[in-house]
Design an enzyme around this catalytic site. Structure first.
Site: not given
Ligand code: PAF
Length: 269
Positions: A23-24, A26-27, A30, A140, A143, A175
């Protein structure tokens, strides 16, 4: 680096895509996912899309940190081959995915519908991009498990890789939400992992409830509002039982308005 905004782009012209959805903002966390992707000598695709479907709080969505110009520079440096920047039209006629029951515990309890929203967009992105491998951060964790199980059922050729959480020098899980904390809150936030680590160090099934209560009290005294601190079977997210080999200790707290999550794995029980 190729930049693509249209969901109609023909991704199939690139072979062996390694995909990092984000979701951008970035750190280093990512960038570590991208590093892992590059190790597979694949064509690396990163998506940036702040998915409104996974926010159940309008404020949270509006305040989500954005830094697209810096993100693109970081992606160039990291060696990303293609950045996918879809607009809201990606949501048109989207198939809504209902997450399994594993979505109703931990974060799902206080964020109803959140994981439906995550799986809905991830399913769409997988269908558009058709990757061979996709990378997700283990911060996460819930997730990650939901996506891994979903992909196993619906994208049988796709490999889902979980990448260990990146931390700052004080142990705080990286995060995008950390950017919303004041300097004082940021230093306080490192206590989350310190408490998890203490539980792991002293862990036994006999004393884990006591340890968890002490950790909750410590964090509450420091000014956190603890949403949950739970331990579960790391593979099934069910309660720990005699066939459990690895336990996940997972936590969510609020520091002011900001929700932070973290977890730690315990192997020997
Ligand atoms: O972990 C995330 O940044 C978001 O939940 C994802 C997997 C990009 C879905 O929007």
């Amino acid at each position: 680096m190729i930049q693509v905004t249209s969901s109609d782009y023909n991704f199939s012209k690139h072979r062996d895509i390694a995909f990092v959805p984000t979701m951008g903002n970035l750190h280093e966390g990512h960038l570590n996912l991208i590093k892992e992707a590059k190790l597979r000598s694949c064509f690396v695709v990163v998506s940036i899309f702040i998915n409104p479907l996974q926010f159940n709080d309008a404020n949270d969505l509006n305040n989500y940190p954005k830094s697209i110009d810096t993100d693109i520079k970081l992606l160039e440096i990291a060696g990303c081959d293609l950045v996918f920047l879809p607009d809201e039209s990606i949501l048109h006629d989207i198939d809504s995915i209902k997450a399994s029951d594993q979505s109703n515990i931990l974060c799902g309890k206080s964020r109803p519908g959140h994981f439906d929203g995550v799986l809905t967009i991830v399913n769409r992105l997988f269908n558009i991009i058709n990757p061979k491998i996709a990378f997700f951060g283990l911060k996460d964790y819930q997730q990650f498990i939901l996506i891994k199980n979903y992909a196993f059922e619906h994208f049988s050729d796709l490999l889902i890789i979980g990448v260990p959480t990146s931390r700052n020098i004080a142990g705080l899980a990286l995060s995008s939400r950390n950017n919303l904390l004041s300097a004082e809150e940021l230093s306080l936030a490192s206590n989350i992992y310190k408490e998890l680590y203490k539980i792991k160090t002293n862990f036994s099934l006999n004393n884990v409830d006591l340890l968890a209560n002490v950790a909750k009290q410590n964090l509450t005294m420091l000014g956190f509002n603890v949403d949950y601190l739970d331990y579960l079977d790391a593979f099934t997210l069910n309660e720990v039982n005699s066939s459990t080999s690895t336990i996940i200790i997972a936590i969510a707290v609020y520091l002011g308005e900001i929700r932070l999550i973290d977890n730690i794995l315990v192997n020997e029980i």
